[in-house]
Design a protein around this motif. Structure first.
Motif, PDB file in Angstrom:
ATOM      1  N   ARG A 109       0.812  -1.217   0.000  1.00 31.16           N
ATOM      2  CA  ARG A 109       0.000   0.000   0.000  1.00 31.16           C
ATOM      3  C   ARG A 109       0.850   1.274   0.000  1.00 31.16           C
ATOM      4  N   ARG A 110       1.939   1.291   0.779  1.00 32.63           N
ATOM      5  CA  ARG A 110       2.755   2.504   0.855  1.00 32.63           C
ATOM      6  C   ARG A 110       3.349   2.844  -0.506  1.00 32.63           C
ATOM      7  N   GLN A 111       3.872   1.838  -1.191  1.00 35.75           N
ATOM      8  CA  GLN A 111       4.447   2.070  -2.511  1.00 35.75           C
ATOM      9  C   GLN A 111       3.366   2.505  -3.496  1.00 35.75           C
ATOM     10  N   LEU A 112       2.177   1.932  -3.373  1.00 37.70           N
ATOM     11  CA  LEU A 112       1.061   2.305  -4.239  1.00 37.70           C
ATOM     12  C   LEU A 112       0.673   3.774  -4.045  1.00 37.70           C
ATOM     13  N   VAL A 113       0.545   4.179  -2.787  1.00 35.68           N
ATOM     14  CA  VAL A 113       0.118   5.544  -2.502  1.00 35.68           C
ATOM     15  C   VAL A 113       1.151   6.551  -3.010  1.00 35.68           C
ATOM     16  N   THR A 114       2.428   6.307  -2.688  1.00 38.71           N
ATOM     17  CA  THR A 114       3.485   7.228  -3.125  1.00 38.71           C
ATOM     18  C   THR A 114       3.551   7.308  -4.644  1.00 38.71           C
ATOM     19  N   GLY A 115       3.600   6.145  -5.287  1.00 43.28           N
ATOM     20  CA  GLY A 115       3.685   6.115  -6.738  1.00 43.28           C
ATOM     21  C   GLY A 115       2.465   6.725  -7.404  1.00 43.28           C
ATOM     22  N   ILE A 120       0.309   8.986  -6.218  1.00 43.68           N
ATOM     23  CA  ILE A 120       0.232  10.441  -6.044  1.00 43.68           C
ATOM     24  C   ILE A 120       1.187  11.146  -7.005  1.00 43.68           C
ATOM     25  N   LEU A 121       2.437  10.695  -7.050  1.00 44.97           N
ATOM     26  CA  LEU A 121       3.416  11.318  -7.944  1.00 44.97           C
ATOM     27  C   LEU A 121       2.991  11.181  -9.411  1.00 44.97           C
ATOM     28  N   PHE A 122       2.533   9.994  -9.773  1.00 45.43           N
ATOM     29  CA  PHE A 122       2.163   9.733 -11.163  1.00 45.43           C
ATOM     30  C   PHE A 122       0.963  10.579 -11.587  1.00 45.43           C
ATOM     31  N   HIS A 123      -0.075  10.605 -10.759  1.00 44.17           N
ATOM     32  CA  HIS A 123      -1.287  11.323 -11.144  1.00 44.17           C
ATOM     33  C   HIS A 123      -1.102  12.838 -11.114  1.00 44.17           C
ATOM     34  N   LEU A 124      -0.363  13.347 -10.135  1.00 41.79           N
ATOM     35  CA  LEU A 124      -0.084  14.777 -10.125  1.00 41.79           C
ATOM     36  C   LEU A 124       0.698  15.184 -11.377  1.00 41.79           C
ATOM     37  N   GLY A 125       1.699  14.382 -11.713  1.00 48.62           N
ATOM     38  CA  GLY A 125       2.507  14.672 -12.892  1.00 48.62           C
ATOM     39  C   GLY A 125       1.716  14.591 -14.183  1.00 48.62           C
ATOM     40  N   ILE A 126       0.907  13.540 -14.314  1.00 51.76           N
ATOM     41  CA  ILE A 126       0.167  13.340 -15.561  1.00 51.76           C
ATOM     42  C   ILE A 126      -0.882  14.411 -15.754  1.00 51.76           C
ATOM     43  N   LEU A 127      -1.510  14.863 -14.660  1.00 54.96           N
ATOM     44  CA  LEU A 127      -2.513  15.924 -14.769  1.00 54.96           C
ATOM     45  C   LEU A 127      -1.863  17.242 -15.194  1.00 54.96           C
ATOM     46  N   ALA A 128      -0.697  17.545 -14.611  1.00 56.77           N
ATOM     47  CA  ALA A 128       0.012  18.766 -14.979  1.00 56.77           C
ATOM     48  C   ALA A 128       0.463  18.717 -16.436  1.00 56.77           C
ATOM     49  N   ILE A 129       0.962  17.577 -16.869  1.00 54.20           N
ATOM     50  CA  ILE A 129       1.426  17.427 -18.251  1.00 54.20           C
ATOM     51  C   ILE A 129       0.249  17.541 -19.216  1.00 54.20           C
ATOM     52  N   CYS A 132       6.067  12.424 -12.612  1.00 57.47           N
ATOM     53  CA  CYS A 132       5.266  11.374 -13.231  1.00 57.47           C
ATOM     54  C   CYS A 132       6.102  10.124 -13.507  1.00 57.47           C
ATOM     55  N   LEU A 133       7.317  10.319 -13.998  1.00 52.03           N
ATOM     56  CA  LEU A 133       8.188   9.190 -14.293  1.00 52.03           C
ATOM     57  C   LEU A 133       8.559   8.440 -13.023  1.00 52.03           C
ATOM     58  N   THR A 134       8.868   9.163 -11.952  1.00 47.59           N
ATOM     59  CA  THR A 134       9.206   8.527 -10.675  1.00 47.59           C
ATOM     60  C   THR A 134       8.036   7.699 -10.157  1.00 47.59           C
ATOM     61  N   GLY A 135       6.844   8.314 -10.159  1.00 50.14           N
ATOM     62  CA  GLY A 135       5.661   7.590  -9.696  1.00 50.14           C
ATOM     63  C   GLY A 135       5.358   6.397 -10.575  1.00 50.14           C
ATOM     64  N   LEU A 153       3.231   4.465 -21.364  1.00 44.58           N
ATOM     65  CA  LEU A 153       3.193   5.817 -20.797  1.00 44.58           C
ATOM     66  C   LEU A 153       4.573   6.246 -20.304  1.00 44.58           C
ATOM     67  N   LEU A 154       5.307   5.312 -19.698  1.00 44.66           N
ATOM     68  CA  LEU A 154       6.653   5.642 -19.222  1.00 44.66           C
ATOM     69  C   LEU A 154       7.596   5.914 -20.390  1.00 44.66           C
ATOM     70  N   LEU A 155       7.449   5.158 -21.475  1.00 48.24           N
ATOM     71  CA  LEU A 155       8.255   5.410 -22.672  1.00 48.24           C
ATOM     72  C   LEU A 155       7.937   6.794 -23.237  1.00 48.24           C
ATOM     73  N   GLN A 156       6.660   7.153 -23.241  1.00 48.17           N
ATOM     74  CA  GLN A 156       6.256   8.467 -23.718  1.00 48.17           C
ATOM     75  C   GLN A 156       6.837   9.579 -22.844  1.00 48.17           C
TER      76      GLN A 156
END
Length: 239
Positions: A44-50, A52-61, A101-104, A133-136
């Motif tokens: 769960r901890r890895q899921l939450v961290t990843g 949050i980072l991924f969705h914040l990044g993707i929304l901004a992009i 986004c890449l980190t998450g 998505l990561l390749l992109q």
């Protein structure tokens, strides 16, 4: 009919048509699959961290690309925003969002690939779309050094003219990106491909944010503390 015209003058319409029609048909015929599978009880901890980072990044992009590419040049000129400033803003903001986004995304992909229980419940499509998505993201970040070589913003104007030309059905839209670096072209092509496969992946949950809950009437279950009458037939039967 050259490859550039097919890739950036025809393919965008195919991708957008499949995106719209495919999403509508899937929502109409396969609503049960219109979701994202949950594995939140595992790591769960890895899921939450990843996540949050991924969705914040993707929304901004996504927001940055949408506003940056589809806002007419005349609007920026009217607001007094120079092409060079807009270019640097896109590089800095896009770079930070891309790293987030890449980190998450790497955390989510690692979790999905290296936890046997999560891997067993994941479909090939779930893992594949995350890898795409990561390749992109990597291609997008790879364009930053190239963009730094065009700080006057003229290179970005080409992509704005191309994107706006597609939505205004300009038959010459593909010519705007004919001479750009191949990394930019790869980034555009893969982005269009993501739109093409969008209706057939878990990404469709992005279109179903439950905004209707904001206007939903509330209700509450209350347990009564009153003594309820005892049914004599039941008590008689127990005797």
């Amino acid at each position: 009919m050259n490859i550039n015209f097919l890739a950036f003058g025809v393919y965008p319409y195919i991708a957008l048509a499949v995106l719209v029609i495919g999403s509508i048909l899937r929502f109409d015929r396969e609503q049960y699959t219109w979701r994202t599978g949950s594995s939140q009880l595992l790591r769960r901890r890895q899921l939450v961290t990843g996540s949050i980072l991924f969705h914040l990044g993707i929304l901004a992009i996504f927001g940055g690309h949408l506003v940056g590419l589809l806002t007419p040049v005349v609007v920026w000129d009217t607001l007094g925003v120079s092409h060079g400033f807009k270019q640097m803003l896109a590089i800095v903001a896009g770079g930070v969002a891309g790293i987030f986004c890449l980190t998450g995304g790497l955390l989510l992909l690692h979790r999905r690939l290296f936890d046997a229980r999560i891997r067993a419940t994941s479909s090939f499509g779930d893992t594949a779309i995350l890898a795409i998505l990561l390749l992109q993201l990597c291609l997008g970040l790879a364009t930053i050094p190239l963009s730094l070589g065009h700080r006057d913003g003229e290179e970005m104007i080409k992509f704005m003219n191309w994107a706006q030309g597609i939505f205004t059905f300009n038959p010459a839209a593909s010519t705007y990106v004919a001479e750009v670096h191949w990394i930019f072209k790869a980034h555009l092509t893969l982005g269009l491909t993501i739109l093409l496969v969008f209706p057939f992946t878990r990404l469709v949950h992005m279109l179903s944010a439950p905004i209707w809950y904001l206007n939903r009437r509330g209700w509450q279950l209350v347990r009564s503390k009153r003594s309820l009458p005892i049914d004599r037939r039941i008590t008689g039967a127990r005797r």
